[in-house]
Design a protein around this motif. Structure first.
Motif, mmCIF file in Angstrom:
data_model
loop_
_atom_site.group_PDB
_atom_site.id
_atom_site.type_symbol
_atom_site.label_atom_id
_atom_site.label_comp_id
_atom_site.label_asym_id
_atom_site.label_seq_id
_atom_site.Cartn_x
_atom_site.Cartn_y
_atom_site.Cartn_z
ATOM 1 N N GLY A 91 -4.616 -17.886 72.902
ATOM 2 C CA GLY A 91 -4.644 -18.294 74.300
ATOM 3 C C GLY A 91 -4.584 -19.793 74.522
ATOM 4 O O GLY A 91 -4.502 -20.242 75.676
ATOM 5 N N ARG A 92 -4.611 -20.576 73.457
ATOM 6 C CA ARG A 92 -4.643 -22.037 73.612
ATOM 7 C C ARG A 92 -3.234 -22.621 73.600
ATOM 8 O O ARG A 92 -2.304 -22.045 73.030
ATOM 9 C CB ARG A 92 -5.471 -22.674 72.489
ATOM 10 N N MET A 93 -3.093 -23.782 74.221
ATOM 11 C CA MET A 93 -1.826 -24.494 74.233
ATOM 12 C C MET A 93 -1.739 -25.403 73.015
ATOM 13 O O MET A 93 -2.716 -26.060 72.634
ATOM 14 C CB MET A 93 -1.678 -25.325 75.507
ATOM 15 N N ILE A 94 -0.562 -25.437 72.406
ATOM 16 C CA ILE A 94 -0.355 -26.274 71.225
ATOM 17 C C ILE A 94 -0.612 -27.747 71.554
ATOM 18 O O ILE A 94 -1.157 -28.498 70.739
ATOM 19 C CB ILE A 94 1.064 -26.088 70.666
ATOM 20 N N GLY A 95 -0.260 -28.186 72.746
ATOM 21 C CA GLY A 95 -0.495 -29.577 73.134
ATOM 22 C C GLY A 95 -1.963 -29.947 73.065
ATOM 23 O O GLY A 95 -2.315 -31.067 72.642
ATOM 24 N N ASP A 96 -2.834 -29.025 73.472
ATOM 25 C CA ASP A 96 -4.275 -29.307 73.419
ATOM 26 C C ASP A 96 -4.759 -29.371 71.973
ATOM 27 O O ASP A 96 -5.595 -30.221 71.624
ATOM 28 C CB ASP A 96 -5.036 -28.229 74.188
ATOM 29 N N ILE A 97 -4.254 -28.461 71.147
ATOM 30 C CA ILE A 97 -4.639 -28.471 69.735
ATOM 31 C C ILE A 97 -4.160 -29.758 69.071
ATOM 32 O O ILE A 97 -4.880 -30.373 68.268
ATOM 33 C CB ILE A 97 -4.069 -27.227 69.023
ATOM 34 N N ALA A 98 -2.942 -30.188 69.413
ATOM 35 C CA ALA A 98 -2.398 -31.418 68.841
ATOM 36 C C ALA A 98 -3.268 -32.615 69.211
ATOM 37 O O ALA A 98 -3.552 -33.485 68.374
ATOM 38 C CB ALA A 98 -0.969 -31.624 69.322
ATOM 39 N N GLN A 99 -3.700 -32.673 70.457
ATOM 40 C CA GLN A 99 -4.522 -33.795 70.910
ATOM 41 C C GLN A 99 -5.861 -33.811 70.175
ATOM 42 O O GLN A 99 -6.346 -34.876 69.760
ATOM 43 C CB GLN A 99 -4.739 -33.707 72.419
ATOM 44 N N GLU A 100 -6.457 -32.642 69.987
ATOM 45 C CA GLU A 100 -7.731 -32.559 69.283
ATOM 46 C C GLU A 100 -7.607 -33.032 67.836
ATOM 47 O O GLU A 100 -8.516 -33.681 67.295
ATOM 48 C CB GLU A 100 -8.239 -31.113 69.294
ATOM 49 N N ARG A 101 -6.498 -32.697 67.200
ATOM 50 C CA ARG A 101 -6.336 -32.992 65.781
ATOM 51 C C ARG A 101 -5.646 -34.326 65.524
ATOM 52 O O ARG A 101 -5.508 -34.727 64.361
ATOM 53 C CB ARG A 101 -5.544 -31.871 65.108
ATOM 54 N N GLY A 102 -5.176 -34.981 66.564
ATOM 55 C CA GLY A 102 -4.482 -36.231 66.387
ATOM 56 C C GLY A 102 -3.139 -36.072 65.718
ATOM 57 O O GLY A 102 -2.711 -36.936 64.934
ATOM 58 N N LEU A 103 -2.457 -34.984 66.014
ATOM 59 C CA LEU A 103 -1.163 -34.677 65.408
ATOM 60 C C LEU A 103 -0.078 -34.658 66.476
ATOM 61 O O LEU A 103 -0.361 -34.537 67.673
ATOM 62 C CB LEU A 103 -1.210 -33.300 64.726
ATOM 63 N N SER A 104 1.161 -34.735 66.018
ATOM 64 C CA SER A 104 2.271 -34.463 66.928
ATOM 65 C C SER A 104 2.237 -32.979 67.284
ATOM 66 O O SER A 104 1.632 -32.161 66.564
ATOM 67 C CB SER A 104 3.606 -34.793 66.276
ATOM 68 N N ALA A 105 2.885 -32.623 68.393
ATOM 69 C CA ALA A 105 2.888 -31.213 68.806
ATOM 70 C C ALA A 105 3.522 -30.331 67.745
ATOM 71 O O ALA A 105 3.018 -29.234 67.454
ATOM 72 C CB ALA A 105 3.613 -31.054 70.144
ATOM 73 N N PHE A 106 4.625 -30.771 67.141
ATOM 74 C CA PHE A 106 5.279 -29.930 66.138
ATOM 75 C C PHE A 106 4.404 -29.776 64.901
ATOM 76 O O PHE A 106 4.290 -28.676 64.348
ATOM 77 C CB PHE A 106 6.639 -30.504 65.753
ATOM 78 N N ASP A 107 3.756 -30.852 64.460
ATOM 79 C CA ASP A 107 2.864 -30.738 63.310
ATOM 80 C C ASP A 107 1.706 -29.786 63.608
ATOM 81 O O ASP A 107 1.312 -28.974 62.761
ATOM 82 C CB ASP A 107 2.326 -32.110 62.918
ATOM 83 N N ALA A 108 1.160 -29.861 64.809
ATOM 84 C CA ALA A 108 0.071 -28.961 65.176
ATOM 85 C C ALA A 108 0.542 -27.509 65.184
ATOM 86 O O ALA A 108 -0.174 -26.607 64.728
ATOM 87 C CB ALA A 108 -0.487 -29.348 66.539
ATOM 88 N N LEU A 109 1.735 -27.297 65.703
ATOM 89 C CA LEU A 109 2.302 -25.945 65.713
ATOM 90 C C LEU A 109 2.427 -25.405 64.294
ATOM 91 O O LEU A 109 2.015 -24.263 64.000
ATOM 92 C CB LEU A 109 3.668 -25.979 66.402
ATOM 93 N N VAL A 110 2.978 -26.200 63.399
ATOM 94 C CA VAL A 110 3.154 -25.760 62.014
ATOM 95 C C VAL A 110 1.808 -25.488 61.356
ATOM 96 O O VAL A 110 1.640 -24.508 60.628
ATOM 97 C CB VAL A 110 3.972 -26.793 61.220
ATOM 98 N N GLU A 111 0.823 -26.339 61.612
ATOM 99 C CA GLU A 111 -0.498 -26.135 61.017
ATOM 100 C C GLU A 111 -1.112 -24.815 61.474
ATOM 101 O O GLU A 111 -1.719 -24.083 60.696
ATOM 102 C CB GLU A 111 -1.422 -27.303 61.379
ATOM 103 N N VAL A 112 -0.959 -24.500 62.745
ATOM 104 C CA VAL A 112 -1.503 -23.246 63.274
ATOM 105 C C VAL A 112 -0.868 -22.045 62.588
ATOM 106 O O VAL A 112 -1.555 -21.106 62.170
ATOM 107 C CB VAL A 112 -1.321 -23.184 64.806
ATOM 108 N N VAL A 113 0.448 -22.042 62.453
ATOM 109 C CA VAL A 113 1.102 -20.876 61.856
ATOM 110 C C VAL A 113 0.858 -20.813 60.355
ATOM 111 O O VAL A 113 0.826 -19.713 59.778
ATOM 112 C CB VAL A 113 2.614 -20.843 62.187
ATOM 113 N N LEU A 114 0.684 -21.950 59.686
ATOM 114 C CA LEU A 114 0.359 -21.927 58.259
ATOM 115 C C LEU A 114 -0.991 -21.258 58.010
ATOM 116 O O LEU A 114 -1.159 -20.508 57.028
ATOM 117 C CB LEU A 114 0.342 -23.349 57.701
ATOM 118 N N GLU A 115 -1.949 -21.506 58.879
ATOM 119 C CA GLU A 115 -3.268 -20.895 58.735
ATOM 120 C C GLU A 115 -3.205 -19.377 58.851
ATOM 121 O O GLU A 115 -4.113 -18.677 58.384
ATOM 122 C CB GLU A 115 -4.214 -21.441 59.812
ATOM 123 N N ASP A 116 -2.140 -18.870 59.442
ATOM 124 C CA ASP A 116 -2.011 -17.431 59.731
ATOM 125 C C ASP A 116 -0.861 -16.809 58.948
ATOM 126 O O ASP A 116 -0.307 -15.778 59.350
ATOM 127 C CB ASP A 116 -1.794 -17.254 61.241
#
Length: 571
Positions: A380-405
């Motif tokens: 339910g979360r937006m990738i942009g919010d996750i990116a901001q929390e982690r200090g990553l670019s949006a694409f890097d945050a997206l990749v990190e999320v899918v790698l975890e899964d």
């Protein structure tokens, strides 16, 4: 005595005329009276406060397989659709040579996102000819259904595994003869694809992509010999803009076939208005040269999800498939490489990516289902919010999320063209008659997208939302306009003597529920589904198939056969 009378409803007859309070009488599957009806009926329905419209016609579906395990064609049926056209994009289940069922199943799984186990378990595959395929559906339909004859099956039937080349004269003659048999049996016309996005289960171009121009025109010429037929074609230009050669081919196919040709799907985006206007030039060129080319366009933004781990539009980004189709651990290792990520992001934004560049607003992706314990907090979360929390670019945050899964994460991109200017441009297009509503792909991409709900979504928006169209205009575009393009005899209007395909709607409620996943396919497969709101009743050929948004189980639909149930529409 009448079979059914609907009393005191606001009749929206499909022609675009203003609605009026009237009764509608039905006998033997046909509308026999519209107005003040004094005759008694076996069933009297109070239509006070409700809209009575023609049943809706979906001109671009892929229900060819699903109807074998779901003759009601859900969820289209509960959203007011009473007639569907299948066999689009060159993909049909017949003709079928001995030993080719597995190849065809795998192709349909690849190009149309139909779960392979559902295709194997839910369809018996006992036919050979197109006529035999049609006969398996006759008498077991909850909607009226017609099917084009698909080029890929024709080519495979004649050429076998040799379809990766041009046909010989003898092979082309055999294809034309087989098409003739399919049209004689009631096929509604001919469909084909030459789109680079269409590959078979072996990741090879589908057979029709190897057809020459002369082959295309020879098959269209056969269509001209059969009453009540039509043409449908998909090219690279349907996604990325037509070349002059493609425009000329579309025109010639229509001119030689002496039938309208429709293509799917025209996208309207205010950020690039010249793109869709250029595609409409195909219609202008055809009209000036003896043909008729019609674009299909959707009146809603279709919910569509993505995943790094299974085939979807992301895999069509330049170079992405080579990375994501590797064994899982190899793909994950590549995605951990910053240089690989940079290359993927750049490729997705490149000119080569074409229309898929629209998918690169990574920060606007919402995380859907996740499957690995410990990843639920992303849902339910937006990738942009996750990116901001982690200090990553949006694409890097997206990749990190899918790698975890393990790349299984379901991702929901926010449509980029959901702005007031784009909607105003769409309304102008719909009113112009330059494009026809359609392109749902219902029955395909079952776990990825849900376009079948567009009739109720549009009506709800017209009545209580943006109000871009009057309800009379919207009903005309959903019923009479597609019925006339396909020449459906006596369908698409509420009129005396016409078939009683009718929908009773509550204008205060009509709409669609949100997409949700259900596990009701053969072999337990999953698909997206949405309930309808405000659909009080649907009649197909005078029999109630949906009551208060729920199917009744009745199967009064007919197989729409060319000539018998359709009339010729000239360019």
């Amino acid at each position: 005595m009448l079979d059914i009378v609907i009393r005191n409803a606001t009749v929206i007859d499909g022609t675009g005329a203003p609605g009026r309070i009237a009764d509608v009488g039905v006998r033997d599957g046909r509308i026999v009276a519209v107005g003040e009806v004094s005759e008694a009926a076996g069933e009297e329905i109070d239509g006070t406060g409700l809209l009575c419209t023609p049943g809706f016609v979906d001109p671009h579906t892929h229900y060819d397989a699903q109807l074998h395990w779901d003759p009601a064609a859900s969820p289209s049926n509960i959203h007011g659709v009473t007639s569907i056209i299948g066999g689009n994009c060159g993909f049909t289940l017949a003709p079928l040579a001995d030993g080719d069922a597995s190849w065809l199943q795998e192709m349909m799984a690849q190009v149309e996102g139909m779960p392979l186990d559902a295709l194997r378990d839910g369809v018996d595959w006992r036919w050979h000819t197109f006529a035999e395929y049609l006969d398996t559906l006759e008498g077991n339909l909850g909607v009226n259904a017609g099917f084009l004859v698909g080029h890929c099956a024709l080519r495979r039937f004649v050429m076998g595994a040799e379809g990766a080349r041009e046909a010989t004269d003898e092979e082309l003659a055999a294809m034309v003869a087989e098409l003739r048999l399919g049209l004689d049996a009631g096929g509604l016309g001919f469909s084909s694809t030459q789109s680079y996005t269409h590959s078979d289960g072996d990741k090879l171009p589908v057979p029709s992509r190897n057809a020459s121009r002369s082959e295309m025109l020879a098959l269209c010429a056969e269509v001209a010999e059969h009453e009540g037929t039509t043409l449908e074609f998909i090219t690279d230009g349907c996604l990325n803009g037509f070349t002059d050669d493609e425009i000329d081919l579309l025109t010639e196919m229509s001119r030689v076939g002496q039938r309208p040709l429709n293509w799917n799907v025209l996208t309207v985006d205010s950020r690039d208005p010249e793109a869709y206007r250029h595609q409409l030039e195909a219609s202008d060129h055809a009209a000036a040269n003896g043909g008729r080319v019609v674009a299909l366009t959707m009146p809603v933004l279709v919910p569509m999800n993505m995943s790094f781990g299974s085939h979807c539009a992301l895999h069509l980004m330049p170079g992405w498939a080579a990375i994501l189709k590797q064994p899982l651990e190899d793909a994950k290792a590549a995605l951990r490489n910053p240089e690989v990520r940079r290359t993927m992001d750049e490729a997705a934004r490149s000119e080569e990516a074409g229309i898929f560049r629209r998918l690169t607003d990574w920060d606007l992706y919402r995380v859907g289902d996740t499957f690995t314990p410990g990843t639920e907090h992303h849902q339910g979360r937006m990738i942009g919010d996750i990116a901001q929390e982690r200090g990553l670019s949006a694409f890097d945050a997206l990749v990190e999320v899918v790698l975890e899964d393990d790349l299984r994460t379901i991702l929901w991109p926010t449509p980029p063209e959901d702005d007031d200017e784009s909607w105003a441009m769409r309304a102008e297009l719909w009113r112009s008659g330059q494009a026809m509503l359609g392109g749902s792909d219902a029955g395909a991409h079952l776990d990825r997208m849900l376009g079948s709900t567009y009739p109720t979504q549009l009506l709800g928006d017209c009545l209580r939302g943006r109000k871009l169209l009057s309800v009379e205009e919207a009903v005309h575009l959903l019923s009479d306009q597609p019925a006339r393009l396909f020449g459906l005899r006596d369908r698409g209007r509420v009129a005396e003597g016409w078939w009683a395909d009718l929908v009773l709607l509550d204008p205060a409620e009509v709409g669609s529920g949100p997409p949700r996943t259900v596990h009701d396919l053969p072999a337990g497969g999953a698909r997206l589904f949405a309930d309808s709101y405000g659909v009080r009743r649907v009649l197909v050929n005078g029999e109630t198939t949906v009551l208060d948004g729920q199917p009744t189980g009745a199967l009064p639909g007919i197989l729409l056969r060319s000539g018998r149930d359709t009339e010729t529409v000239l360019p």
